[in-house]
Design a protein around this motif. Structure first.
Motif, PDB file in Angstrom:
ATOM      1  N   TYR A 120      14.840  -9.424  51.803  1.00 59.66           N
ATOM      2  CA  TYR A 120      15.821  -8.373  51.540  1.00 59.66           C
ATOM      3  C   TYR A 120      16.875  -8.299  52.650  1.00 59.66           C
ATOM      4  O   TYR A 120      17.107  -7.245  53.220  1.00 59.66           O
ATOM      5  N   SER A 121      17.483  -9.436  52.954  1.00 63.92           N
ATOM      6  CA  SER A 121      18.589  -9.548  53.915  1.00 63.92           C
ATOM      7  C   SER A 121      18.071  -9.430  55.351  1.00 63.92           C
ATOM      8  O   SER A 121      16.925  -9.038  55.584  1.00 63.92           O
ATOM      9  N   HIS A 122      18.957  -9.738  56.284  1.00 65.06           N
ATOM     10  CA  HIS A 122      18.591  -9.572  57.697  1.00 65.06           C
ATOM     11  C   HIS A 122      18.638  -8.109  58.105  1.00 65.06           C
ATOM     12  O   HIS A 122      18.026  -7.732  59.099  1.00 65.06           O
ATOM     13  N   THR A 123      19.350  -7.294  57.370  1.00 65.63           N
ATOM     14  CA  THR A 123      19.310  -5.857  57.661  1.00 65.63           C
ATOM     15  C   THR A 123      17.878  -5.332  57.543  1.00 65.63           C
ATOM     16  O   THR A 123      17.516  -4.350  58.180  1.00 65.63           O
ATOM     17  N   CYS A 124      17.066  -5.995  56.740  1.00 67.28           N
ATOM     18  CA  CYS A 124      15.659  -5.597  56.593  1.00 67.28           C
ATOM     19  C   CYS A 124      14.726  -6.601  57.269  1.00 67.28           C
ATOM     20  O   CYS A 124      13.570  -6.758  56.860  1.00 67.28           O
ATOM     21  N   GLY A 125      15.211  -7.299  58.279  1.00 68.37           N
ATOM     22  CA  GLY A 125      14.320  -8.092  59.121  1.00 68.37           C
ATOM     23  C   GLY A 125      14.453  -9.598  59.042  1.00 68.37           C
ATOM     24  O   GLY A 125      13.902 -10.302  59.872  1.00 68.37           O
ATOM     25  N   GLY A 126      15.123 -10.108  58.001  1.00 68.61           N
ATOM     26  CA  GLY A 126      15.339 -11.556  57.938  1.00 68.61           C
ATOM     27  C   GLY A 126      14.136 -12.363  57.510  1.00 68.61           C
ATOM     28  O   GLY A 126      13.965 -13.511  57.932  1.00 68.61           O
ATOM     29  N   TYR A 127      13.273 -11.762  56.670  1.00 71.48           N
ATOM     30  CA  TYR A 127      12.099 -12.481  56.165  1.00 71.48           C
ATOM     31  C   TYR A 127      12.427 -13.112  54.808  1.00 71.48           C
ATOM     32  O   TYR A 127      12.981 -12.427  53.934  1.00 71.48           O
ATOM     33  N   ASP A 128      12.040 -14.363  54.625  1.00 73.44           N
ATOM     34  CA  ASP A 128      12.178 -14.952  53.292  1.00 73.44           C
ATOM     35  C   ASP A 128      11.190 -14.278  52.349  1.00 73.44           C
ATOM     36  O   ASP A 128      10.120 -13.818  52.761  1.00 73.44           O
ATOM     37  N   GLY A 129      11.564 -14.252  51.070  1.00 74.57           N
ATOM     38  CA  GLY A 129      10.751 -13.516  50.095  1.00 74.57           C
ATOM     39  C   GLY A 129       9.920 -14.411  49.201  1.00 74.57           C
ATOM     40  O   GLY A 129       9.786 -15.623  49.433  1.00 74.57           O
ATOM     41  N   GLY A 130       9.387 -13.804  48.156  1.00 77.84           N
ATOM     42  CA  GLY A 130       8.358 -14.442  47.343  1.00 77.84           C
ATOM     43  C   GLY A 130       8.845 -15.092  46.059  1.00 77.84           C
ATOM     44  O   GLY A 130       8.011 -15.481  45.242  1.00 77.84           O
TER      45      GLY A 130
END
Lengths: 382, 196
Positions: A120-130
């Motif tokens: 959910y974007s780098h604004t929400c931590g920069g984690y790749d999703g599922g």
């Protein structure tokens, strides 16, 4: 591995990416068996959320099977069938220690105003999703849970966000027996919020939207009274008329940043990105609820300012409750409700999209084609 | 009615609702709901077996909000900043807090620059960007584009025509700019050879 990749506003494709690796001792790598496209993914897809980078994989609703774990993981092992809450959280910071898992302070360096969210974007931590074949899941001892044997995959994946958020939204309404509850938005979260309102003793549940097929679902799935706002000159006046000019006791905004119903608000936010979101539903909620009533905000908004009718909320003495849902806190109770048959989340699933066709899935969902309410994504390895 | 003390009877009786709606009232007690109270101190509940998590290695200078005391112990590692958009993003994080509109506006500008850079970069690969397949617009043919939109009262139809413009405008502008540059270059070359 194959993974959905963002290529810029309105554009996604499936690419070959490296399989994620353990980057922290409490990480797990999960092979995704089912994912979903969330209404809030459309805010990213439409380029509304700041710091959404080309190359990122979206997807915060997913379940899967543990492929490998880091050396400090104690509660999970390879082969475990797990559901993963959309929140990334550490379990030990000031906020997590108080059950506010969606507000974790240890997982998002990019912002303090929001916790960590997968894909959910780098604004929400920069984690790749599922929305991919594999995903890195930090804090494996804290976030994921084993999927109960009796629960099927389609129900489980909807518990990772949509159902939990709708149920949480109803809780934030502080509903008491006999309350009139109006839900703006008949998407997945709105449908689940309406259904949950009954569990909390609502005396009347009203759902407002402009998509007739979704209102039909609100009537059959959530037993709600429905109104299409395009049929009324002023939906707020209509709300007053049907509540003896009192207004609803509780209003739930289950629409968020891309609300329709006011062209200027929609254009300045969804198209021109001059606002964090189009607060049409929120403003209607403020004006539809009775004085002293409660607003629950479940629709997602971006971090920028939005033209909210704060003066009306102030003058009416409203209570505004809102937060991202701390998903894992809802699970024990929701497992009971699903098992008892009070909630059947997969009833709202309308489309199953192979991962390779995800661009079509986003377009169908975004353009509301073909009666789309909730699309699931099925990776090749599932 | 509303203009007198009693609440108007605008809801259905609980007994009837209990009969009609499966599960009605199972969460009736407001104090017995999972998120009530919203803050409940119990550090043992989450399953965390640390007071402060071990730190994830920082493999490149990770951008972070000015409002954080330090880099959080765990963070996402998707898409490190690169190119002009990376410079803009790093500046937005280094210079402005989350409280400043400039922070978010700069990040939004960086997003657009990132898209442009990535499109250009893609033409140097075996898989250039393709706005037809990547927008999923071909699904229109098989998913009832007309009946989904017309004859139903949809409020979004008025602005949906803007979507293709948003997608195609940068491509058209880039094509026009390339054409103009090529034309200017050719004119300059012709002029130079005429002078020679």
């Amino acid at each position: 591995m194959r993974a959905m990749v963002y290529r810029g506003p309105y554009k996604v494709r499936v690419e070959e990416k490296d399989v994620p690796r353990v980057e922290h001792p409490n990480d797990a790598i999960v092979r995704v068996t089912r994912a979903a496209i969330c209404g809030s993914d459309l805010h990213l897809y439409h380029g509304m959320m700041p710091d959404t980078r080309v190359g990122m994989t979206f997807g915060h609703e997913f379940i899967g099977v543990v492929e490998s774990v880091g050396p400090s993981v104690q509660s999970l092992g390879p082969g475990d069938r797990v559901m993963v809450p959309f929140n990334v959280f550490c379990g030990s910071c000031f906020f997590c220690a108080r059950g506010m898992y969606s507000n974790c302070h240890n997982v998002n360096p990019n912002a303090t105003a929001v916790g960590g969210i997968y894909g959910y974007s780098h604004t929400c931590g920069g984690y790749d999703g599922g929305q991919s074949e594999f995903v890195r899941v930090p804090f494996a001892d804290v976030g994921p849970s084993l999927i109960p044997e009796w629960m099927d995959d389609d129900d489980a994946v909807l518990l990772t966000d949509a159902l939990a958020t709708g149920y949480f939204g109803a809780q934030l309404g502080d509903i008491v027996e006999g309350d009139v509850v109006v839900v703006f938005g008949a998407g997945p979260v709105g449908l689940f919020a309406a259904k949950s309102a009954w569990l909390m003793g609502a005396g009347r549940v009203i759902v407002i939207d402009h998509l007739e097929y979704r209102l039909e679902k609100a009537r059959t799935f959530a037993h709600a009274e429905t109104y299409n706002f395009t049929e009324y000159d002023d939906i707020v006046v209509h709300m007053k008329k049907i509540t003896e000019h009192l207004g609803a006791d509780v209003a739930i905004d289950a629409v968020g940043a891309e609300a329709d119903g006011n062209l200027l608000q929609h254009l300045t936010s969804a198209k021109l990105k001059m606002q964090g979101g189009s607060p049409v539903a929120l403003n209607w909620a403020i004006d539809s609820v009775r004085k002293g009533g409660t607003i629950s905000v479940m629709g997602a908004y971006g971090p920028m300012f939005s033209a909210v009718k704060f003066g009306d909320a102030f003058n009416k003495g409203l209570t505004l409750n809102m937060n991202q849902c701390p998903v894992k806190r809802q699970w024990p109770r929701l497992f009971e409700h699903v098992r008892n048959g009070y909630l059947k989340p997969s009833d709202i699933v309308t489309h199953r999209i192979p991962l390779e066709h995800i661009a079509e899935g986003y377009h169908i969902f975004s353009s509301k084609l073909d009666g789309c309410i909730k699309p699931l994504v099925v990776p090749n390895a599932a | 009615m509303t203009y007198t003390p009693e609440k108007p009877s605008i809801a259905e009786a609980s007994d009837r609702l209990r009969e009609r709606i499966p599960g009605w009232g199972v969460d009736l007690d407001p104090s017995d709901r999972p998120s009530v109270p919203r803050m409940q101190f119990d550090p043992s509940l989450s399953g965390a077996h640390w007071e402060f998590p071990e730190r994830q290695p920082e493999l490149w200078p990770r951008e972070r909000s000015l409002e954080h005391k330090f880099l959080t112990p765990v963070f996402g590692t998707s898409c490190p900043p690169r190119g002009v958009s990376g410079v803009l993003r790093r500046h937005a994080y280094k210079r402005y807090s989350e409280a400043r509109a400039a922070h978010w506006l700069l990040l939004l500008v960086a997003d657009r620059v990132d898209a442009l850079e990535s499109h250009v970069r893609s033409f140097a690969t075996l898989r250039p960007d393709n706005p037809i397949t990547e927008t999923g617009v071909l699904s229109e043919f098989s998913h009832h584009p007309v009946s989904s939109r017309y004859g139903v009262k949809r409020a979004d139809l008025v602005h949906q025509p803007l979507d293709p413009i948003i997608v195609l405008a940068p491509w058209v502008a880039a094509g026009f700019a390339t054409y103009r540059s090529f034309k200017l270059f050719r004119r300059a070359v012709t002029k130079r050879s005429a002078q020679a």
